[in-house]
Design a protein around this motif. Structure first.
Motif, PDB file in Angstrom:
ATOM      1  N   ALA A 120      14.973   9.119  -6.158  1.00  0.00           N
ATOM      2  CA  ALA A 120      14.783   9.167  -4.711  1.00  0.00           C
ATOM      3  C   ALA A 120      13.970   7.977  -4.225  1.00  0.00           C
ATOM      4  O   ALA A 120      14.268   7.381  -3.176  1.00  0.00           O
ATOM      5  CB  ALA A 120      14.102  10.472  -4.318  1.00  0.00           C
ATOM      6  N   GLU A 121      12.958   7.593  -4.981  1.00  0.00           N
ATOM      7  CA  GLU A 121      12.076   6.523  -4.527  1.00  0.00           C
ATOM      8  C   GLU A 121      12.680   5.137  -4.695  1.00  0.00           C
ATOM      9  O   GLU A 121      12.040   4.135  -4.372  1.00  0.00           O
ATOM     10  CB  GLU A 121      10.720   6.630  -5.230  1.00  0.00           C
ATOM     11  CG  GLU A 121       9.930   7.847  -4.784  1.00  0.00           C
ATOM     12  CD  GLU A 121       8.450   7.758  -5.078  1.00  0.00           C
ATOM     13  OE1 GLU A 121       7.866   6.665  -4.882  1.00  0.00           O
ATOM     14  OE2 GLU A 121       7.868   8.782  -5.491  1.00  0.00           O
ATOM     15  N   LEU A 122      13.894   5.067  -5.177  1.00  0.00           N
ATOM     16  CA  LEU A 122      14.621   3.792  -5.131  1.00  0.00           C
ATOM     17  C   LEU A 122      14.998   3.450  -3.697  1.00  0.00           C
ATOM     18  O   LEU A 122      15.133   2.269  -3.337  1.00  0.00           O
ATOM     19  CB  LEU A 122      15.889   3.862  -5.991  1.00  0.00           C
ATOM     20  CG  LEU A 122      15.713   3.941  -7.510  1.00  0.00           C
ATOM     21  CD1 LEU A 122      17.083   4.072  -8.174  1.00  0.00           C
ATOM     22  CD2 LEU A 122      14.976   2.710  -8.042  1.00  0.00           C
ATOM     23  N   THR A 123      15.172   4.470  -2.853  1.00  0.00           N
ATOM     24  CA  THR A 123      15.674   4.238  -1.498  1.00  0.00           C
ATOM     25  C   THR A 123      14.806   4.819  -0.390  1.00  0.00           C
ATOM     26  O   THR A 123      15.041   4.546   0.777  1.00  0.00           O
ATOM     27  CB  THR A 123      17.096   4.820  -1.354  1.00  0.00           C
ATOM     28  OG1 THR A 123      17.072   6.216  -1.704  1.00  0.00           O
ATOM     29  CG2 THR A 123      18.075   4.095  -2.272  1.00  0.00           C
ATOM     30  N   ILE A 124      13.808   5.642  -0.726  1.00  0.00           N
ATOM     31  CA  ILE A 124      12.922   6.182   0.308  1.00  0.00           C
ATOM     32  C   ILE A 124      11.489   5.816  -0.041  1.00  0.00           C
ATOM     33  O   ILE A 124      11.162   5.594  -1.215  1.00  0.00           O
ATOM     34  CB  ILE A 124      13.052   7.714   0.457  1.00  0.00           C
ATOM     35  CG1 ILE A 124      12.549   8.431  -0.806  1.00  0.00           C
ATOM     36  CG2 ILE A 124      14.491   8.098   0.763  1.00  0.00           C
ATOM     37  CD1 ILE A 124      12.483   9.943  -0.663  1.00  0.00           C
ATOM     38  N   PRO A 125      10.608   5.716   0.947  1.00  0.00           N
ATOM     39  CA  PRO A 125       9.204   5.376   0.659  1.00  0.00           C
ATOM     40  C   PRO A 125       8.496   6.500  -0.078  1.00  0.00           C
ATOM     41  O   PRO A 125       8.884   7.668  -0.001  1.00  0.00           O
ATOM     42  CB  PRO A 125       8.604   5.149   2.054  1.00  0.00           C
ATOM     43  CG  PRO A 125       9.505   5.875   2.995  1.00  0.00           C
ATOM     44  CD  PRO A 125      10.870   5.826   2.393  1.00  0.00           C
ATOM     45  N   SER A 126       7.426   6.126  -0.783  1.00  0.00           N
ATOM     46  CA  SER A 126       6.661   7.124  -1.530  1.00  0.00           C
ATOM     47  C   SER A 126       6.020   8.140  -0.596  1.00  0.00           C
ATOM     48  O   SER A 126       5.806   9.291  -0.978  1.00  0.00           O
ATOM     49  CB  SER A 126       5.585   6.434  -2.377  1.00  0.00           C
ATOM     50  OG  SER A 126       4.620   5.784  -1.565  1.00  0.00           O
ATOM     51  N   THR A 127       5.719   7.718   0.655  1.00  0.00           N
ATOM     52  CA  THR A 127       5.138   8.655   1.615  1.00  0.00           C
ATOM     53  C   THR A 127       6.093   9.806   1.915  1.00  0.00           C
ATOM     54  O   THR A 127       5.692  10.969   1.952  1.00  0.00           O
ATOM     55  CB  THR A 127       4.781   7.930   2.918  1.00  0.00           C
ATOM     56  OG1 THR A 127       5.935   7.234   3.409  1.00  0.00           O
ATOM     57  CG2 THR A 127       3.673   6.913   2.697  1.00  0.00           C
ATOM     58  N   ILE A 182       5.164   6.238  -9.232  1.00  0.00           N
ATOM     59  CA  ILE A 182       6.612   6.307  -9.439  1.00  0.00           C
ATOM     60  C   ILE A 182       7.288   5.105  -8.783  1.00  0.00           C
ATOM     61  O   ILE A 182       8.160   4.455  -9.376  1.00  0.00           O
ATOM     62  CB  ILE A 182       7.192   7.613  -8.861  1.00  0.00           C
ATOM     63  CG1 ILE A 182       6.695   8.816  -9.662  1.00  0.00           C
ATOM     64  CG2 ILE A 182       8.726   7.575  -8.870  1.00  0.00           C
ATOM     65  CD1 ILE A 182       7.072  10.154  -9.050  1.00  0.00           C
ATOM     66  N   LYS A 183       6.884   4.802  -7.549  1.00  0.00           N
ATOM     67  CA  LYS A 183       7.458   3.665  -6.826  1.00  0.00           C
ATOM     68  C   LYS A 183       7.228   2.351  -7.567  1.00  0.00           C
ATOM     69  O   LYS A 183       8.132   1.531  -7.714  1.00  0.00           O
ATOM     70  CB  LYS A 183       6.873   3.608  -5.420  1.00  0.00           C
ATOM     71  CG  LYS A 183       7.287   2.395  -4.601  1.00  0.00           C
ATOM     72  CD  LYS A 183       8.764   2.431  -4.252  1.00  0.00           C
ATOM     73  CE  LYS A 183       9.038   3.389  -3.123  1.00  0.00           C
ATOM     74  NZ  LYS A 183      10.455   3.310  -2.663  1.00  0.00           N
TER      75      LYS A 183
END
Length: 346
Positions: free
Chosen positions: A130-137, A67-68
């Motif tokens: 969400a993964e536009l601004t937070i890490p995939s972890t 996704i990222k």
């Protein structure tokens, strides 16, 4: 990245926290009350269930990385639409091979439209944004809260699920883990609230969808594969309507992000459902749902090793607490074995 209760049985379904998978998207095969496959279960696949279990864990764990990578070049809605298209194609191909038809009945399709929104279109889109601004972890660990949300909701929405001390303790421990991951004692400093809230909302959407399916499609008489194919088809249609309204056609098609979207759909959505379907059929939902506890570990390892994402001590520690709480909330006390029945002989 995602599973829902089977419309054909009341046996609990796997809590596919990972539900990046579409299914988890969807319905799972019926199992007997003991958790064993029904007598008319299909023949066992060539691959052992442990191999399929490991492959499914890897697929769902790497879905957050995919996704990222996809959102590096394409809009979140485009990533989700592509994911659903390729996932639907895989399941459609299996439907054709097995000569199964899509379900019939206006009421069934209306319920599947809602299920497609709650279990596929909405959570997939929220994770992508969400993964536009937070890490995939972090997204992978937020996804692991899905069993906690599901347990909390089932205690309210499903009359057969009664609160117990074990479940309440599990929920409390799990949400303590969430606060640890988010760094509550530091005032959530450095945390992107919007992205994190989207990831948690996506995780909440799955159990809401599971409960909806359980209430509306139980006993529909259609096969799980047929219902899943229809659900993915409807989710694809929903995204096909929404995507042009909020995005513009890409000027270019970078290869690596495009391949990530193809893999996310074909593997993380289409193949993942088929693997989960076979696991539940072979070993029952209780064992199959254990994949939930491997996904955030793999997602974290992939994000750090492949994408070079940073990792503070609170993230893995909090993830362990979340998974411990989820395991406790979903566990059942052991019932003592009944004494052997009298044979009637001296």
């Amino acid at each position: 990245m995602s599973t829902s209760p089977s419309p054909t049985t009341s046996t609990p379904a796997p809590s596919a926290a990972a539900a990046p998978s579409a299914t988890l998207t969807t319905a799972v095969p019926a199992a007997t009350p003991s958790g064993t496959p029904p007598t008319n279960a299909p023949s066992r696949p060539a691959l052992g269930w442990r191999v399929r279990f490991g492959v499914l864990s890897l697929i769902w764990g790497f879905s957050f990385l995919l996704i990222k990578v996809g959102t590096d070049a394409y809009a979140p809605f485009q990533v989700t639409l592509g994911r659903l298209v390729f996932g639907t194609l895989v399941v459609a191909a299996v439907l054709v091979v097995k000569r199964e038809r899509l379900p019939r009945g206006t009421r069934t399709w209306l319920h599947l439209t809602v299920a497609a929104l709650l279990l596929n279109a909405l959570p997939f889109s929220l994770f992508a944004y969400a993964e536009l601004t937070i890490p995939s972890t972090l997204a992978g660990i937020c996804n692991a809260t899905s069993p906690l949300w599901g347990m909390a909701l089932s205690l309210v929405a499903l009359s057969e699920d009664r609160p117990t001390r074990r479940r309440v303790a599990g929920l409390g421990i799990g949400f303590l883990g969430v606060l640890t991951v988010l760094g509550a004692w530091q005032g959530f400093s450095g945390l992107d609230f919007t992205g994190t809230a989207m990831a948690l909302l996506a995780s909440l959407s799955y159990p809401v969808g599971w409960i909806y399916v359980r209430r509306t499609l139980a006993g529909s008489g259609h096969s799980n594969l047929s219902l899943t194919g229809a659900q993915l088809l409807l989710a694809t249609a929903e995204l096909a309507v929404v995507t042009p309204l909020f995005t513009s056609f890409p000027d270019s098609f970078p290869v690596v992000p495009l391949l990530a979207i193809v893999a996310l759909g074909a593997l993380g959505t289409g193949l993942a459902f088929l693997l989960q379907y076979s696991l539940v059929s072979d070993v029952g939902p209780t064992t199959a749902q254990m994949v939930t506890y491997f996904v955030p570990v793999i997602a974290t390892a992939a994000g750090v090793a492949v994408l070079g994402e940073s990792l503070s001590w609170s993230t893995p520690v909090g993830a362990v607490i979340v998974l411990a709480g989820a395991a406790l909330a979903q566990s059942r006390p052991r019932v003592p074995a009944a004494p052997p029945a009298a044979s009637g002989r001296p």
